[in-house]
Design a protein around this motif. Structure first.
Motif, PDB file in Angstrom:
ATOM      1  N   ALA A   1       0.779  -1.227   0.047  1.00 18.82           N
ATOM      2  CA  ALA A   1      -0.099  -0.231   0.223  1.00 18.82           C
ATOM      3  C   ALA A   1       0.904   1.401   0.274  1.00 18.82           C
ATOM      4  CB  ALA A   1      -0.969  -0.109   1.116  1.00 18.82           C
ATOM      5  N   PRO A   2       1.781   1.301  -1.007  1.00 19.34           N
ATOM      6  CA  PRO A   2       2.707   2.695  -0.930  1.00 19.34           C
ATOM      7  C   PRO A   2       1.894   3.743  -1.503  1.00 19.34           C
ATOM      8  CG  PRO A   2       3.189   1.110  -2.700  1.00 19.34           C
ATOM      9  CD  PRO A   2       2.460   0.463  -2.017  1.00 19.34           C
ATOM     10  N   GLY A   3       0.769   3.440  -2.469  1.00 21.23           N
ATOM     11  CA  GLY A   3       0.116   4.387  -2.822  1.00 21.23           C
ATOM     12  C   GLY A   3      -1.242   5.210  -2.252  1.00 21.23           C
ATOM     13  N   GLY A   4      -1.740   4.088  -1.286  1.00 22.04           N
ATOM     14  CA  GLY A   4      -2.708   4.536  -0.312  1.00 22.04           C
ATOM     15  C   GLY A   4      -3.905   3.639  -0.520  1.00 22.04           C
ATOM     16  N   ASN A   5      -4.647   3.251  -1.690  1.00 22.79           N
ATOM     17  CA  ASN A   5      -5.786   2.401  -1.677  1.00 22.79           C
ATOM     18  C   ASN A   5      -5.616   1.007  -2.187  1.00 22.79           C
ATOM     19  OD1 ASN A   5      -4.875   2.432  -4.430  1.00 22.79           O
ATOM     20  ND2 ASN A   5      -6.920   3.642  -5.135  1.00 22.79           N
ATOM     21  N   GLU A   6      -4.340   0.557  -2.197  1.00 23.39           N
ATOM     22  CA  GLU A   6      -4.244  -0.983  -2.371  1.00 23.39           C
ATOM     23  C   GLU A   6      -4.732  -1.720  -1.489  1.00 23.39           C
ATOM     24  OE1 GLU A   6      -0.457   1.460  -3.799  1.00 23.39           O
ATOM     25  OE2 GLU A   6      -1.909   1.370  -2.030  1.00 23.39           O
ATOM     26  N   THR A   7      -4.688  -1.703  -0.151  1.00 24.78           N
ATOM     27  CA  THR A   7      -5.101  -2.253   0.982  1.00 24.78           C
ATOM     28  C   THR A   7      -5.558  -1.475   1.987  1.00 24.78           C
ATOM     29  OG1 THR A   7      -3.141  -2.685   2.084  1.00 24.78           O
ATOM     30  CG2 THR A   7      -3.369  -4.109   0.341  1.00 24.78           C
ATOM     31  N   ASP A   8      -6.144  -2.036   3.075  1.00 23.19           N
ATOM     32  CA  ASP A   8      -6.349  -1.316   4.229  1.00 23.19           C
ATOM     33  C   ASP A   8      -5.499  -1.162   5.263  1.00 23.19           C
ATOM     34  OD1 ASP A   8      -6.553  -3.870   5.214  1.00 23.19           O
ATOM     35  OD2 ASP A   8      -8.773  -3.782   5.970  1.00 23.19           O
TER      36      ASP A   8
ATOM     37  N   ASN B   1      -3.595  -8.432  -8.978  1.00 19.76           N
ATOM     38  CA  ASN B   1      -3.990  -7.227  -8.129  1.00 19.76           C
ATOM     39  C   ASN B   1      -3.554  -6.037  -8.467  1.00 19.76           C
ATOM     40  OD1 ASN B   1      -5.391  -9.062  -6.482  1.00 19.76           O
ATOM     41  ND2 ASN B   1      -3.753  -9.406  -5.172  1.00 19.76           N
ATOM     42  N   THR B   2      -2.303  -5.858  -8.941  1.00 19.34           N
ATOM     43  CA  THR B   2      -1.828  -4.371  -9.416  1.00 19.34           C
ATOM     44  C   THR B   2      -2.572  -4.438 -10.757  1.00 19.34           C
ATOM     45  OG1 THR B   2       0.211  -5.083  -8.407  1.00 19.34           O
ATOM     46  CG2 THR B   2       0.344  -3.169 -10.165  1.00 19.34           C
ATOM     47  N   TYR B   3      -2.624  -5.217 -11.682  1.00 19.52           N
ATOM     48  CA  TYR B   3      -3.311  -4.835 -12.769  1.00 19.52           C
ATOM     49  C   TYR B   3      -4.698  -4.330 -12.636  1.00 19.52           C
ATOM     50  CZ  TYR B   3      -6.577  -5.760 -16.621  1.00 19.52           C
ATOM     51  OH  TYR B   3      -7.502  -5.321 -17.694  1.00 19.52           O
ATOM     52  N   ASP B   4      -5.676  -5.023 -11.644  1.00 15.51           N
ATOM     53  CA  ASP B   4      -6.837  -4.472 -11.216  1.00 15.51           C
ATOM     54  C   ASP B   4      -6.900  -3.015 -10.820  1.00 15.51           C
ATOM     55  OD1 ASP B   4      -8.049  -6.853 -11.959  1.00 15.51           O
ATOM     56  OD2 ASP B   4      -8.016  -7.528  -9.972  1.00 15.51           O
ATOM     57  N   LYS B   5      -5.792  -2.775 -10.039  1.00 12.90           N
ATOM     58  CA  LYS B   5      -5.796  -1.269  -9.466  1.00 12.90           C
ATOM     59  C   LYS B   5      -5.422  -0.352 -10.694  1.00 12.90           C
ATOM     60  CE  LYS B   5      -6.440  -2.209  -5.014  1.00 12.90           C
ATOM     61  NZ  LYS B   5      -7.784  -2.285  -4.431  1.00 12.90           N
TER      62      LYS B   5
ATOM     63  N   TRP C   1      -5.491   4.278 -14.404  1.00 13.57           N
ATOM     64  CA  TRP C   1      -4.701   4.621 -15.498  1.00 13.57           C
ATOM     65  C   TRP C   1      -5.409   5.041 -16.557  1.00 13.57           C
ATOM     66  CZ3 TRP C   1      -0.803   7.670 -14.417  1.00 13.57           C
ATOM     67  CH2 TRP C   1      -0.101   7.439 -13.332  1.00 13.57           C
ATOM     68  N   PRO C   2      -6.293   4.299 -17.110  1.00  9.83           N
ATOM     69  CA  PRO C   2      -7.136   4.718 -18.470  1.00  9.83           C
ATOM     70  C   PRO C   2      -7.829   6.062 -18.407  1.00  9.83           C
ATOM     71  CG  PRO C   2      -7.343   2.286 -17.939  1.00  9.83           C
ATOM     72  CD  PRO C   2      -6.803   3.230 -16.707  1.00  9.83           C
ATOM     73  N   THR C   3      -8.083   6.436 -16.932  1.00 10.52           N
ATOM     74  CA  THR C   3      -9.144   7.735 -16.858  1.00 10.52           C
ATOM     75  C   THR C   3      -8.038   9.022 -16.835  1.00 10.52           C
ATOM     76  OG1 THR C   3      -8.986   7.401 -14.598  1.00 10.52           O
ATOM     77  CG2 THR C   3     -10.742   6.644 -15.955  1.00 10.52           C
TER      78      THR C   3
ATOM     79  N   GLY D   1       5.155  -3.006  -8.649  1.00 10.80           N
ATOM     80  CA  GLY D   1       4.289  -3.399  -7.411  1.00 10.80           C
ATOM     81  C   GLY D   1       4.455  -5.202  -7.430  1.00 10.80           C
ATOM     82  N   SER D   2       3.129  -5.609  -7.635  1.00  6.73           N
ATOM     83  CA  SER D   2       2.945  -7.127  -8.079  1.00  6.73           C
ATOM     84  C   SER D   2       3.825  -8.065  -7.051  1.00  6.73           C
ATOM     85  CB  SER D   2       3.293  -7.307  -9.578  1.00  6.73           C
ATOM     86  OG  SER D   2       2.505  -6.223 -10.196  1.00  6.73           O
TER      87      SER D   2
END
Length: 189
Positions: free
Chosen positions: A18-25, A59-63, A68-70, A125-126
């Motif tokens: 969770a370095p970015g913040g929303n990957e896990t709780d 999991n990284t792909y899902d995040k 990124w596409p937006t 990540g991953s």
């Protein structure tokens, strides 16, 4: 031959979760953003521009595919969306993000991929994928951005399987923020 380059944000206690913040709780998620450093940011931009493809675990792909596409502002978003992406997954039936291919068997498909024409492949990540790549001796370089923080636990990049792997320091960069970029390649036995 193409190289598999693993790039990770990592804490002093070896956590990559969770370095970015929303990957896990994780209670201390988002720890990467505690260190604002333009030169470290430029390193990451240059790193992305130096490769020809990305490799991601499921999991990284899902995040990433949800985010990124937006994103349309900046060269980083354009580059990450444009690059070919290899998604390693047994269960993913179809990858919706632009320019994706699914890899099912790393023991056969990754060595074959490394023999194809093209530039290096960056793994973001991953953690689970990286552990598997490491176990099968498929990592050609580690780039660890060491953060001067201890967060007391979480997913670690290097687990307790007690497999010996030796690496040689290729380069290190100390940033003003206290971040340290460590680039390692496997040591020749």
């Amino acid at each position: 031959m193409r190289k598999i380059i693993v790039t990770e944000f990592i804490t002093l206690d070896g956590v990559v979760e969770a370095p970015g913040g929303n990957e896990t709780d994780h209670p201390h998620r988002g720890w990467n953003f505690w260190y604002d450093d333009d030169k470290a940011g430029q390193y990451k931009v240059d790193e992305l521009n130096s490769v020809d493809a990305l490799m991601l675990g499921r999991n990284t792909y899902d995040k990433f595919a949800a985010f990124w596409p937006t994103q349309t502002d900046g060269d980083f978003a354009a580059r990450i969306n444009q690059l070919p992406k290899y998604i390693v997954s047994h269960g993913l039936e179809k990858a919706e993000w632009n320019n994706c291919s699914i890899v099912r068997d790393i023991t056969t498909e990754i060595p074959d991929l490394k023999k194809t024409n093209g530039g290096d492949i960056l793994v973001y990540g991953s953690g689970t994928l990286v552990k598997s790549l490491l176990h099968h001796n498929l990592v050609d370089e580690f780039r660890l951005m060491l953060h001067p923080v201890v967060i007391g636990g979480g997913q670690r990049l290097f687990d307790d399987k007690r497999e010996l792997r030796k690496f040689h320091l290729k380069n290190s960069i100390v940033f003003d923020s206290g971040l340290i970029m460590l680039e390692y390649v496997p040591a020749v036995s």
